[in-house]
Design a protein around this motif. Structure first.
Motif, PDB file in Angstrom:
ATOM      1  N   SER A   1       0.834  -1.199   0.000  1.00  0.00           N
ATOM      2  CA  SER A   1       0.000   0.000   0.000  1.00  0.00           C
ATOM      3  C   SER A   1       0.871   1.253   0.000  1.00  0.00           C
ATOM      4  N   VAL A   2       0.549   2.203  -0.865  1.00  0.00           N
ATOM      5  CA  VAL A   2       1.278   3.470  -0.895  1.00  0.00           C
ATOM      6  C   VAL A   2       0.976   4.279   0.358  1.00  0.00           C
ATOM      7  N   ALA A   3      -0.276   4.273   0.797  1.00  0.00           N
ATOM      8  CA  ALA A   3      -0.674   5.053   1.967  1.00  0.00           C
ATOM      9  C   ALA A   3      -0.238   4.404   3.278  1.00  0.00           C
ATOM     10  N   GLU A   4      -0.217   3.066   3.297  1.00  0.00           N
ATOM     11  CA  GLU A   4       0.152   2.317   4.508  1.00  0.00           C
ATOM     12  C   GLU A   4       1.187   1.265   4.129  1.00  0.00           C
ATOM     13  N   PRO A   5       2.472   1.622   4.122  1.00  0.00           N
ATOM     14  CA  PRO A   5       3.515   0.693   3.644  1.00  0.00           C
ATOM     15  C   PRO A   5       3.575  -0.626   4.404  1.00  0.00           C
ATOM     16  N   ASP A   6       3.026  -0.688   5.613  1.00  0.00           N
ATOM     17  CA  ASP A   6       3.032  -1.948   6.358  1.00  0.00           C
ATOM     18  C   ASP A   6       2.005  -2.944   5.811  1.00  0.00           C
ATOM     19  N   ARG A   7       1.087  -2.461   4.993  1.00  0.00           N
ATOM     20  CA  ARG A   7       0.106  -3.366   4.377  1.00  0.00           C
ATOM     21  C   ARG A   7       0.719  -3.992   3.140  1.00  0.00           C
ATOM     22  N   ARG A   8       1.081  -5.243   3.251  1.00  0.00           N
ATOM     23  CA  ARG A   8       1.715  -5.973   2.152  1.00  0.00           C
ATOM     24  C   ARG A   8       1.055  -7.339   2.017  1.00  0.00           C
ATOM     25  N   PHE A   9       0.910  -7.801   0.793  1.00  0.00           N
ATOM     26  CA  PHE A   9       0.338  -9.118   0.567  1.00  0.00           C
ATOM     27  C   PHE A   9       0.735  -9.619  -0.817  1.00  0.00           C
TER      28      PHE A   9
ATOM     29  N   ALA B  85      -8.132  -6.602   2.494  1.00  0.00           N
ATOM     30  CA  ALA B  85      -9.187  -5.726   1.986  1.00  0.00           C
ATOM     31  C   ALA B  85      -8.594  -4.787   0.947  1.00  0.00           C
ATOM     32  N   VAL B  86      -9.164  -4.782  -0.246  1.00  0.00           N
ATOM     33  CA  VAL B  86      -8.719  -3.902  -1.331  1.00  0.00           C
ATOM     34  C   VAL B  86      -9.934  -3.139  -1.828  1.00  0.00           C
ATOM     35  N   ARG B  87      -9.797  -1.823  -1.974  1.00  0.00           N
ATOM     36  CA  ARG B  87     -10.936  -0.996  -2.351  1.00  0.00           C
ATOM     37  C   ARG B  87     -10.617  -0.177  -3.590  1.00  0.00           C
ATOM     38  N   PRO B  88     -11.610   0.061  -4.438  1.00  0.00           N
ATOM     39  CA  PRO B  88     -11.387   0.904  -5.618  1.00  0.00           C
ATOM     40  C   PRO B  88     -10.828   2.275  -5.232  1.00  0.00           C
ATOM     41  N   GLY B  89      -9.866   2.742  -6.025  1.00  0.00           N
ATOM     42  CA  GLY B  89      -9.241   4.025  -5.780  1.00  0.00           C
ATOM     43  C   GLY B  89      -7.946   3.953  -5.001  1.00  0.00           C
ATOM     44  N   GLU B  90      -7.683   2.847  -4.313  1.00  0.00           N
ATOM     45  CA  GLU B  90      -6.458   2.728  -3.533  1.00  0.00           C
ATOM     46  C   GLU B  90      -5.238   2.584  -4.457  1.00  0.00           C
ATOM     47  N   LEU B  91      -4.098   3.073  -3.978  1.00  0.00           N
ATOM     48  CA  LEU B  91      -2.838   2.994  -4.717  1.00  0.00           C
ATOM     49  C   LEU B  91      -1.911   1.984  -4.063  1.00  0.00           C
ATOM     50  N   TYR B  92      -1.222   1.209  -4.908  1.00  0.00           N
ATOM     51  CA  TYR B  92      -0.279   0.209  -4.419  1.00  0.00           C
ATOM     52  C   TYR B  92       0.985   0.222  -5.283  1.00  0.00           C
ATOM     53  N   TRP B  93       2.098  -0.119  -4.637  1.00  0.00           N
ATOM     54  CA  TRP B  93       3.272  -0.517  -5.390  1.00  0.00           C
ATOM     55  C   TRP B  93       3.134  -2.001  -5.687  1.00  0.00           C
TER      56      TRP B  93
ATOM     57  N   ASP C 283      14.307 -10.019 -14.577  1.00  0.00           N
ATOM     58  CA  ASP C 283      14.125  -8.617 -14.209  1.00  0.00           C
ATOM     59  C   ASP C 283      12.754  -8.412 -13.564  1.00  0.00           C
ATOM     60  N   VAL C 284      12.745  -7.714 -12.451  1.00  0.00           N
ATOM     61  CA  VAL C 284      11.505  -7.423 -11.732  1.00  0.00           C
ATOM     62  C   VAL C 284      10.943  -6.089 -12.207  1.00  0.00           C
ATOM     63  N   LEU C 285       9.675  -6.083 -12.581  1.00  0.00           N
ATOM     64  CA  LEU C 285       8.989  -4.861 -12.986  1.00  0.00           C
ATOM     65  C   LEU C 285       8.317  -4.242 -11.768  1.00  0.00           C
ATOM     66  N   GLU C 286       8.369  -2.931 -11.678  1.00  0.00           N
ATOM     67  CA  GLU C 286       7.758  -2.217 -10.556  1.00  0.00           C
ATOM     68  C   GLU C 286       6.838  -1.125 -11.089  1.00  0.00           C
ATOM     69  N   PHE C 287       5.620  -1.058 -10.524  1.00  0.00           N
ATOM     70  CA  PHE C 287       4.654  -0.057 -10.947  1.00  0.00           C
ATOM     71  C   PHE C 287       3.878   0.458  -9.740  1.00  0.00           C
ATOM     72  N   VAL C 288       3.361   1.667  -9.878  1.00  0.00           N
ATOM     73  CA  VAL C 288       2.295   2.142  -9.003  1.00  0.00           C
ATOM     74  C   VAL C 288       0.988   1.865  -9.734  1.00  0.00           C
ATOM     75  N   VAL C 289       0.055   1.234  -9.054  1.00  0.00           N
ATOM     76  CA  VAL C 289      -1.222   0.899  -9.680  1.00  0.00           C
ATOM     77  C   VAL C 289      -2.365   1.464  -8.848  1.00  0.00           C
TER      78      VAL C 289
END
Length: 252
Positions: free
Chosen positions: A138-146, A169-177, A187-193
């Motif tokens: 989670s971009v907003a809460e970096p401790d949220r990882r899954f 829990a995943v909700r529309p509008g949330e941002l994640y790495w 090679d690992v691809l990285e995106f903000v989604v």
């Protein structure tokens, strides 16, 4: 290649019958989703006098969509994209000549079928490539990882599945790495989604959600990664189209 003329009812019914006979793939787009977004994958199954039957989707269907929901069906025919809007009748049982009774999703016969502009991005279903894992933070809460399993991929975004993790829990509008590697590559691809839509499989409780790739601070690495995804999807798409059974269902 000329556009199929679908102004006549007879032509529409003949097309639907052909799609069912070949068990062709389609996407069912829920009402709250844009017509060009990813939908629920399914296959045409059988044509009846008052409706068309689809194989019950592998990921299930939300209860609100099973009956009396207006949906859009998207499918490809002769390298063109077509669509129709219709209502859902419900889950029924259909007797297959080889397998016996099977679960089916019944839709009302559409009043018309229209050609749609091609999608901006070619989407690749990843089920035949094995399990492709990705990490979400989670971009907003970096401790949220899954961890998730990718289902679909395009240069516009991805669809992921979380199984056996009811606490996620995943909700529309949330941002994640997100981080993932394409099959056969290190090679690992990285995106903000950004999460565009979510649904829960009523059969096993798995969470399915679609995301779009977002612009980052430095556009160069992102563009290079998107070009790599486009190339990968195009190669796999062409390889699948060249197979003798490409575009045709696997039968019963």
């Amino acid at each position: 290649m000329p556009t199929l003329c679908l102004t006549r009812r007879k032509t529409q019914l003949e097309l639907l019958a052909q799609l069912c006979q070949e068990r062709r793939r389609l996407d069912i787009v829920p009402p709250a989703t844009a017509p060009t977004s990813d939908g629920i994958p399914a296959r045409f199954l059988a044509l009846e006098s008052d409706g068309v039957l689809l194989e019950w989707p592998p990921g299930g269907v939300d209860d609100a969509l099973v009956v009396d929901a207006t949906v859009t069906a998207l499918f490809e025919h002769e390298q063109r994209t077509y669509a129709f809007r219709t209502e859902t009748y419900g889950r029924v049982r259909w007797t297959c000549p080889r397998r016996g009774p099977v679960a089916a999703w019944k839709l009302r016969l559409p009043l018309r079928i229209d050609e749609r502009p091609p999608r901006c991005h070619t989407r690749l279903r990843l089920s035949e490539l094995g399990a492709i894992a990705a990490r979400f933070t989670s971009v907003a809460e970096p401790d949220r990882r899954f961890a998730v399993r990718l289902q679909d991929l395009s240069a516009g975004g991805l669809q992921a599945l979380v199984s056996g993790r009811p606490g996620v829990a995943v909700r529309p509008g949330e941002l994640y790495w997100t981080q993932f590697a394409l099959p056969g590559e290190d090679d690992v691809l990285e995106f903000v989604v950004r999460v565009a839509q979510t649904r829960v499989n009523p059969q096993d409780g798995a969470l399915v959600f679609g995301c779009t790739f977002c612009a980052g601070d430095d556009p160069t690495p992102r563009q290079q990664q998107l070009e790599r995804i486009e190339q990968f999807v195009a190669q796999r798409h062409d390889a699948g189209r060249d197979r003798p059974d490409a575009g045709v269902g696997r039968g019963e």
